[in-house]
Every structure is written in C-alpha cells, then in structure tokens.
Design a protein around this motif. Sequence first.
Motif, short mmCIF file in Angstrom:
data_model
loop_
_atom_site.label_atom_id
_atom_site.label_comp_id
_atom_site.label_asym_id
_atom_site.label_seq_id
_atom_site.Cartn_x
_atom_site.Cartn_y
_atom_site.Cartn_z
N ASP A 47 11.22 -4.79 -22.40
CA ASP A 47 11.23 -4.23 -21.04
C ASP A 47 10.64 -5.19 -20.01
O ASP A 47 9.49 -5.62 -20.14
N MET A 48 11.44 -5.52 -19.00
CA MET A 48 11.05 -6.43 -17.91
C MET A 48 10.62 -7.80 -18.43
O MET A 48 9.89 -8.52 -17.77
N ARG A 49 11.10 -8.16 -19.62
CA ARG A 49 10.83 -9.47 -20.18
C ARG A 49 12.10 -10.31 -20.30
O ARG A 49 12.03 -11.53 -20.35
N ILE A 50 13.24 -9.64 -20.32
CA ILE A 50 14.51 -10.35 -20.47
C ILE A 50 15.05 -10.80 -19.12
O ILE A 50 15.66 -11.87 -19.00
N TYR A 51 14.81 -10.03 -18.07
CA TYR A 51 15.27 -10.44 -16.75
C TYR A 51 14.62 -11.74 -16.29
O TYR A 51 15.28 -12.60 -15.72
N ARG A 87 2.65 -3.84 -17.46
CA ARG A 87 3.81 -4.27 -18.26
C ARG A 87 4.72 -5.19 -17.46
O ARG A 87 5.16 -6.24 -17.95
N ASP A 88 4.99 -4.81 -16.21
CA ASP A 88 5.95 -5.57 -15.41
C ASP A 88 5.41 -6.92 -14.98
O ASP A 88 6.13 -7.93 -15.01
N VAL A 89 4.14 -6.98 -14.57
CA VAL A 89 3.61 -8.23 -14.04
C VAL A 89 3.45 -9.28 -15.14
O VAL A 89 3.46 -10.47 -14.87
N THR A 90 3.32 -8.84 -16.39
CA THR A 90 3.22 -9.79 -17.50
C THR A 90 4.58 -10.15 -18.08
O THR A 90 4.66 -11.01 -18.97
N GLY A 91 5.64 -9.52 -17.58
CA GLY A 91 6.97 -9.78 -18.11
C GLY A 91 7.46 -11.19 -17.87
O GLY A 91 8.14 -11.78 -18.71
N ALA A 113 4.30 -18.51 -4.91
CA ALA A 113 5.00 -17.36 -5.49
C ALA A 113 4.19 -16.73 -6.62
O ALA A 113 4.15 -15.50 -6.75
N GLY A 114 3.56 -17.57 -7.44
CA GLY A 114 2.73 -17.04 -8.51
C GLY A 114 1.55 -16.24 -7.98
O GLY A 114 1.21 -15.17 -8.50
N ALA A 115 0.93 -16.75 -6.92
CA ALA A 115 -0.17 -16.02 -6.29
C ALA A 115 0.33 -14.71 -5.69
O ALA A 115 -0.35 -13.67 -5.77
N GLN A 116 1.50 -14.74 -5.08
CA GLN A 116 2.12 -13.52 -4.54
C GLN A 116 2.28 -12.47 -5.63
O GLN A 116 1.97 -11.29 -5.45
N LEU A 117 2.82 -12.91 -6.77
CA LEU A 117 3.09 -12.00 -7.88
C LEU A 117 1.81 -11.30 -8.33
O LEU A 117 1.79 -10.07 -8.50
N VAL A 177 4.24 -15.63 -24.61
CA VAL A 177 4.57 -14.48 -25.46
C VAL A 177 3.33 -13.62 -25.69
O VAL A 177 3.41 -12.38 -25.67
N THR A 178 2.18 -14.24 -25.89
CA THR A 178 0.95 -13.47 -26.10
C THR A 178 0.63 -12.60 -24.88
O THR A 178 0.35 -11.40 -25.01
N ILE A 179 0.66 -13.20 -23.68
CA ILE A 179 0.38 -12.43 -22.47
C ILE A 179 1.41 -11.31 -22.30
O ILE A 179 1.06 -10.16 -21.99
N GLY A 180 2.68 -11.63 -22.51
CA GLY A 180 3.73 -10.63 -22.33
C GLY A 180 3.61 -9.46 -23.28
O GLY A 180 3.72 -8.29 -22.87
#
Length: 423
Positions: free
Chosen positions: A74-78, A302-306, A163-167, A267-270
């Motif tokens: 979930d939210m990892r493949i996009y 879940r989403d932010v670590t995707g 962009a990373g800081a935005q996220l 992968v660990t974070i995700g």
Amino acid sequence: MTVETREVPPRGGVRPDERALAPDLARGIMLLLIVLSNTAFHLWAAPHGASGWYPVDGSWADRAVQFTMITVLDMRIYPLFAFLFGYGMTQLYLRQTAAGSADRTAVSILRRRSLWMIVIGLAHAALLMAGDIIGYYGLLSFFLGWLFLRRGDRALKWWIGIAGAQLLLVAAVPVVAALLDGTLWTMGDAGAEPGVEAYAGAESSWLAAAGTRLTTGLFITFGGALAAFIGGTYVVFLLGFWAARRRVLEEPGRHLPLLRRTAVIGVTIGWLGGLPSALAHIGALSVPDNAQSETGVLTILRDVTGSAAGIGYVAAIALFAHWWTRRRAAGRTTEGAATAVTAISAVGKRSLSCYLTHSLIFAPFLAAWGLGLGRHMSSATMALFAVGVWLITVAGAYALERAGRRGPAEAVLRRLIYPRPRP
C-alpha cells in the motif's frame, strides 16, 4: 555569406540493443505488485473497516494477505512507478540530445508523451479502471519535465532536498498539532464513505459505473497531481531524474554501496511505517477507528514512509540484476531461470500494454456490471486471481519478445509521440 544550419531530426525510440536489464525487470515486477495492490478495489461486496479499503471478515489466509498488502504494497508501489517514470523520461531526453537533437525537440517529444498519457489514462478510468495512474503520472511528468529536466545537477539536488522537506513537513504538521492538543488517536474520520466505493465495482450499470469511474479518474489525475506538488511526493520523480543522469540502473555495478544502503534503509523504513496499520487492521493492535481511517495517524505514517519503500525496491531489483548479469556471464544460470528473467523483463518492456490488460480482464470478470465475481471472492482468492492475470501478461509479453514485436499500446504511443520522418 551565411551558412545555413539544419536542425537534426529527432531519433526514434529506444532500440533493443540500448535496453538495460534492471529498468525492464523492475517494471515487470512492478506490474505484479500493482495488480496485487489493486485487488482491494474489486472486493466490492465485502464489509470494509475503518480504513475504507480492506474487508474486515475472512479466514486466516485473508488476514495474512491483508497484513502483507498493507505492510509491503500500500502506497509503496506508486513511488516505485514514479521513480521509474522519472528515470525513463531522463533516458529519453538524454538519448535525443546525444543523437544531436535540440533541447526543445527532446522536450516537445516528452510533452506529447505526457499529454497522450493523460488522454489514455482518463479513457482507461472511464472505460474500465477508476484507479488509473497513467493520467496522473502523465500530468505530473508534463510539469516536472518542464520545470526540472533541463536544470543542472546542483539545482536538481536543491529541489530534491526541498521536496523531501515538504514531504516530511506536510505530514508532520497535522500529527504534531493533534499531539499537542491531545487528539492524536482520534484525528481522522472512520465514518467517511469507504474509499472502495469510488471505484463503482458494485454498480450493475456499466454506464453509471463509467460516470463514477471518470469522476474518480479526474480527481486522481488532477487533484492527485496538485496534492503531489503540495505534499512533496514529486521528490521520487526528481530522484529518478538524478539517478538516470548517473546511469544507476544501467550500470548498477558502479553504484553497489549506494544501492545496498538504499535497499536496506528504504525497505526497512517502508515496512516499519506500514506495520502499525497492518497490525491494527488484523486486530493485533488496539487503536481507535479514527486512527485507522484515511486521514488518521496510522495511515499518515504508512503513506509518508511509502516513498522510502518504493525506492528501496528499485535498489533491490538493481542489485539482483547486477548479480544475475554476472552469473549469466559466468554461465552459472539455468535455462528455466533465464527464461523467467527474460519473460518478466519482456513485461517491463511492454508495461503500458500489460497494465491495460489487467483492467481488460479484471473489470468484466469482477465488476457487478460484468460477471460479478468480485462478490464471491476474498482477499486471498483475489490475490491468486491477480497473480494469474499477471502470469497471462507474462506469457503474452514473452511471446511478443520471441517474435521481436512491441506491445500494442507501446506501438501506438510511439506513433503518436515521435514525428514521422520526412521523405
């Protein structure tokens, strides 16, 4: 006296001898993960929980599938798709400019490609699959290519940082605010309409379903692209630009330390980020329903670590491609394994055709306006069905590879985006 200069005409698309194993293999595996992650859309008759996506009933096998989906897919493949899309855009641009085409010529080809992808994506959403991502990435690529593709490395790195800081910031602000006022576990809305209803699988009329699907497709394409710019998730595209300039996937042997670190950390974070949502869904973690909803804290985590997981998957596949290439060169691979790798890579070369084929099979078989088989399936049986659909595309892509033919969608798109040579 003036010297007349003639602009070099654009070259055609990528030739077979220019292809690298890692990007094609990554796209082929990505298609399997996408078709699995889309299965929840088609379980339209099952009761859904607070998240609005996965059923809350089923056997232990269904629970195991749901747990795996939430943690791993979930939210990892996009983000995986976005990285590969950005990588491919830069490859196309660099091939054109290396062949002598002007910058504006290369950019115009990419612009046509983006616009046609928006058209294809919206048609796909209206006809078959509301959760289409082709149009969404087409619109993102249109603006990101215009804004960033011709920037220097220094500027690109700055924007990746921004962009990373935005996220992180956009995700952290509501969480911190809820933490400070003591509503962290109650933020969200468990009573919202289940997200799966936006895909109209339960609609018995194809025409009525098409209206809902198109509305959802328009929202995902335009609203999703706007949200990506606001939320910083476009960072994955920019990382694809950066990696393509360094040929990370074409020459993984030159970037092994980077790829190893990225695979392990990403992968660990995700997986850790998706784990609380998965545990809560199967009842192993007791949290309020609001926390599991689409705007709840567990979903935000879940989403932010995707994005980290998606990039980690790319790195892991690149490491496998490097290992495989070395073994193949040393004659230490079996014929069966070689055929499997070739077949999956063939899917990656024809990713658009295979992606559309998923919907051509899924929608008429599973939707209520078709055979309605989605009513009778569970998470586990739907996952098996999805793997079977992917294997059909593997067989078809391998047959086309043996025949030396492109996928039908790729052939059409190539005619649309590359100008015809002048006689």
